[in-house]
Design a protein around this motif. Structure first.
Motif, PDB file in Angstrom:
ATOM      1  N   ARG B  56       0.225 -10.722 -20.140  1.00  0.00           N
ATOM      2  CA  ARG B  56      -1.240 -11.067 -20.351  1.00  0.00           C
ATOM      3  C   ARG B  56      -1.880 -10.331 -21.366  1.00  0.00           C
ATOM      4  O   ARG B  56      -2.559 -10.485 -22.334  1.00  0.00           O
ATOM      5  CB  ARG B  56      -2.029 -11.271 -19.169  1.00  0.00           C
ATOM      6  N   PRO B 121      -0.947 -17.386 -12.256  1.00  0.00           N
ATOM      7  CA  PRO B 121       0.138 -18.069 -13.040  1.00  0.00           C
ATOM      8  C   PRO B 121       0.336 -17.392 -14.366  1.00  0.00           C
ATOM      9  O   PRO B 121      -0.530 -17.037 -14.936  1.00  0.00           O
ATOM     10  CB  PRO B 121      -0.336 -19.418 -13.182  1.00  0.00           C
ATOM     11  N   ASN B 123       1.569 -18.713 -17.021  1.00  0.00           N
ATOM     12  CA  ASN B 123       1.254 -19.469 -18.313  1.00  0.00           C
ATOM     13  C   ASN B 123       2.269 -19.228 -19.536  1.00  0.00           C
ATOM     14  O   ASN B 123       1.791 -18.799 -20.589  1.00  0.00           O
ATOM     15  CB  ASN B 123      -0.293 -19.618 -18.618  1.00  0.00           C
ATOM     16  N   ASP B 213       3.760 -18.566  -9.127  1.00  0.00           N
ATOM     17  CA  ASP B 213       2.262 -17.794  -9.334  1.00  0.00           C
ATOM     18  C   ASP B 213       2.440 -16.666  -8.451  1.00  0.00           C
ATOM     19  O   ASP B 213       3.111 -16.593  -7.430  1.00  0.00           O
ATOM     20  CB  ASP B 213       1.297 -18.725  -8.818  1.00  0.00           C
TER      21      ASP B 213
END
Lengths: 241, 289, 333
Positions: B56, B121, B123, B213
């Motif tokens: 992230r 999650p 992603n 997740d």
């Protein structure tokens, strides 16, 4: 028949390897009987079959007329056959007295009676003063006597001793010989011992059996057996008496 | 119809490889150090969050992030064994258990404080890509993760087989006294082993974020899962851990497909009980002497 | 029991008598909050003692004792909610079924030689298996939970375990006292000594004529039955049951922390453990709130650290160390 223990044609194989080959002998009530032989002769296997640790592949073992071969160790003990371990196994975290109390509880339900009996046995074996010690704090000779005390507390008719002299110094051996004589004479306990220390065997045993490669090669009174030519070549010749 | 079944099984196999890698770490620690790492799943979850953050914040793909995370976990494992855990080697199991439960509680709640209780999650951009192989439709991420897990396992097998340290560690596992007698530094080898065990779980956790997740509550579940796999496969057997990982992966996938996803681990436990009773040494374990 | 009393010296006897009296009259002075904390402590004394019999004395490490709490709670609650069968009667099938589960685990474990960590895992597996199972049993509410309705009119029906905080306090107190007495009694019995022998060395125990399988089965049966009664208490005290809460592994762990921290294989270890850990948890909540840390996990982190510290510093438990320090050590004739 006065035979306390009779071993008839007993054999044990491990994966085809013959550990004990058709061994027969009887132990009379009240005597001290020794089984000797070099390492790997099958002594321990024989011992374990009598004590119920192993089941024989053939033959039968009877104790006071009852078949014990194939029974579990605890069942054999409840019939009156107590044993010691070559490498002693006291209950380390418990006190000396509690170790023996556990043995005494086999045929006693009353705690007080068991404790009394345990103390009597401890006194006989010179362990009374150490009764509050943890078993793990004892020296090896003391632990050997504790192991003996625990077994005796179960009120056995027959006592199986697995190399009880191993690791003891000569003076300690003599002391143990004295104790075992007393146990046999005063408490009327028949003793079957498996032993390496010939000095102790000669001092104690009324009869003995010599095993070699799993098979019996001589049987009889110690003074006769040690003169047997087969015994001398196969066993005594290698290890000085 | 058959193709659905096939898809389920293949998916189970791919997930099972990740399980296997995670369990491998536990097996190595247990087999060598004789220590019950009850915080194993919690470490896996920490690795999941680490990979999540790296992705992230820096866009680092978990397949690559796996390497630095595994390295960091190795260092942590080495240090942990040296400082805290070494005193507990050879101590009664329930004492080891309490110590590691303590570690597990700290880990899971640290994660809880930082990230909150909700599922996160990752992603990944290619999360929904898939390969068509005949009737098979396989998720790209699962294939990548499984291949990466296999690569780590292969590296580990190689390490234990061909390096001096690896051989020494195996000697420790076989005969501790003997190892000490020939002059091996057992304490250091234990620390390395614990480090390797955690590196495994670090890698497995990083890969896990690609297919699941991250949730703090996964920790105890993964610990249990890893234990189940190790025991089914056979304690101390590395190949056993992998095989049992596959088995559990497939069994979970089938149970989830046939009955209900929430009941999938019931089958793992049933399998565990069956193995304990019928073959206590595990599928590939050595018979006790 | 008498021997338990006799084995303590004067200081120990005074301390135990004082603690007993303080707990007996606690409801007079305690606030409702304090009383609820004490109730929780006494509950943990009770279930901890049940676990202690199996682990501390017989040496069998169960990590799935939440199974018996859950079964006891669920069965008694379901009988009450669905059939109006009161807990005094409902406790019988609750205990019977929990004991049957215990027997199954014990039989599998002890017959097939599943020992140590393997046995522990077997107990976890059974608990988890049952948890997932209960998630799917509609009759007891599934994952959504089972609730014992709160009825104003029944509040005084103590025979149906409907009562005030004070009532539940005394119930927990009585259960805890009985558990301590039972442990003391068993510890000095023939069975208790057989357990100790098995805990220390199974092979040697067998050589002394002890039927190891039977003695271990008795341990599981007594322990699971006792724990199931704790589950009945839990159900009627909290009135709401969820599989994820009752059967979860964290519950099993919570239940055994007290005895381990206090000292397994001792009569007072589980008591001290519960009196250390439960207030510690409460204090940590208060302190973290005061300090303005309102993160949900902060308390647990401290808890985990303290747990590690205790097991690192006093691995045999607080009680043996404490009784030595305070001079309660047993005197032996």
């Amino acid at each position: 028949m006065s035979a306390l223990l009779s071993v008839v044609d007993v054999g044990k194989r491990f994966r085809g390897l013959i550990a004990v080959d058709r061994v027969s002998f009887t132990v009379e009530a009240g005597e001290i009987f020794a089984v000797i032989g070099p390492n790997g002769a099958g002594k321990t296997t024989l011992f374990n079959m009598i004590a119920g640790v192993l089941a024989p592949n053939e033959g039968t073992i009877t104790f006071r007329g009852e078949r014990i071969s194939g029974r579990t160790p605890d069942a054999v003990c409840r019939l009156g056959v107590a044993r010691t371990f070559q490498i002693v196994r006291p209950f380390p975290a418990l006190t000396v007295e509690d170790n023996v109390v556990i043995g005494a509880l086999l045929h006693r339900t009353e705690m007080a009676a068991a404790r009394r009996h345990a103390r009597d046995v401890l006194a006989t074996l010179d362990l009374f003063d150490k009764r509050d010690f943890r078993a793990s704090a004892l020296t090896l000779p003391d632990r050997k006597r504790l192991e003996l005390a625990r077994a005796l507390a179960t009120d056995p008719k027959l006592l199986l001793l697995d190399e009880v002299m191993a690791g003891l110094r000569p003076t300690e051996t003599d002391r143990m010989v004295e104790i075992l004589r007393g146990v046999n004479r005063d408490m009327g306990v028949t003793i079957l011992l498996i032993e390496h220390v010939m000095r102790a065997v000669m001092a104690l045993a009324g009869h003995m059996l010599v095993l070699h490669h799993g098979a019996p090669i001589a049987k009889g009174k110690p003074e006769d057996v040690v003169r047997d030519q087969k015994v001398i070549t196969s066993y005594l010749g290698q290890e000085s008496i | 119809m058959l193709s659905i079944w096939l898809n389920v099984v293949v998916q189970g196999i791919l997930t099972g490889l990740l399980y296997g890698l995670m369990a491998l770490g536990l097996s190595v620690i247990f087999g060598v150090v004789r220590l019950v790492n009850f915080a194993h799943g919690e470490f896996a979850v920490v690795a999941m969050y680490a990979a999540f953050v790296l992705f992230r914040a820096f866009g680092l793909d978990p397949l690559i992030a796996m390497l630095p995370i595994a390295l960091a976990f190795f260092v942590v494992g080495f240090a942990l064994q040296r400082t805290l855990i070494n005193a507990f080697v050879g101590r009664p199991e329930h004492e080891q258990f309490i110590l590691l439960v303590g570690v597990a509680i700290v880990l899971v709640n640290a994660v809880l404080i930082v990230f909150g209780p909700d599922a996160q999650p990752a992603n990944l951009p290619y999360a929904f890509d898939s390969y068509m192989i005949g009737p098979l439709l396989v998720d790209k991420v699962r294939v990548y993760a499984a291949v990466a897990a296999l690569a780590v396992c292969a590296a580990l097998f190689g390490f234990f087989r061909f390096t001096r340290t690896g051989t020494a560690i195996r000697a420790c596992a076989d005969n501790l006294v003997g190892a000490a007698v020939v002059g091996l530094d057992v304490r250091k080898l234990y620390a390395i082993t614990f480090g390797i065990g955690l590196a495994c779980v670090g890698a497995a956790g990083s890969l896990m974020i690609t297919i699941a997740d991250a949730v703090p509550s996964l920790g105890p579940a993964y610990t249990l899962l890893a234990f189940t796999i190790v025991i089914i496969g056979g304690l101390g057997s590395m190949a056993g851990a992998l095989v049992a990982g596959l088995l559990i992966g497939v069994s979970e996938a089938l149970a989830g497909f046939l009955i209900a996803p929430s009941m999938k681990s019931m089958f793992s436990f049933a399998l565990l009980v069956a193995v304990l009773v019928l073959r206590p040494q595990g599928l590939l374990g050595k018979k006790p002497a | 029991m008498i021997s338990l009393w006799r084995d303590m010296n004067g200081r120990g006897q005074v301390a135990v008598a004082l603690a007993f009296l303080v707990l007996l009259f606690a409801p007079v002075a305690a606030t409702r909050y304090l009383l609820s904390v004490l109730t929780l402590i006494l509950y943990f004394v009770y279930v901890g003692q049940a676990w202690n019999l199996m682990m501390g004395y017989a040496g069998q490490l169960s990590l799935g004792h939440a199974l018996y709490v859950g079964l006891g709670g669920y069965i008694s609650a379901a009988l009450w909610v669905h059939f109006g069968i009161g807990p005094w009667l409902g406790v019988v099938p609750s205990v019977a079924i929990a004991a049957a589960f215990g027997a199954a685990i014990g039989w599998l474990g002890f017959r097939f030689g599943i020992e140590g960590v393997y046995f522990s895992l077997l107990t976890i597996a059974f608990a988890e298996f049952t948890r997932i199972g209960f998630d799917h049993i509609g009759f007891v509410g599934g994952a959504g939970g089972l609730f014992i309705p709160y009825e104003e009119s029944r509040l005084g029906e103590w025979w149906n375990l409907r009562g005030s905080q004070v009532f539940f306090y005394y119930l927990a107190f009585g259960m805890a006292v009985l558990a301590v007495l039972l442990t003391a009694l068993l510890a000095r019995s023939r069975l208790g000594y057989q357990w100790l022998a098995i805990r220390e060395d199974e092979t040697a125990a067998r050589a002394l004529g002890i039927d190891v399988f039977r003695a271990k089965m008795k341990a599981v049966l007594i322990s699971s039955s006792m724990t199931a009664v704790g589950g009945v208490f839990y159900a009627f005290y909290y009135n709401s049951l969820f599989p994820a809460q009752l059967f979860d592994m964290s519950r099993s762990i919570e239940l055994i922390l007290g005895p381990i921290v206090g000292g397994t294989g001792t009569v007072f270890g589980p008591v001290i453990g519960a009196f250390v850990l439960t207030p510690l948890g409460e204090i940590l909540i208060a302190v973290t709130e005061k300090a303005g840390i309102n993160a949900p996990g902060a308390k647990a982190i401290f808890f985990g650290l303290i747990l590690m510290a205790i097991i690192y510093l006093v691995p045999t438990g607080v009680w043996p160390w404490l009784s030595q320090r305070l001079g309660f050590a047993r005197r032996r004739s």
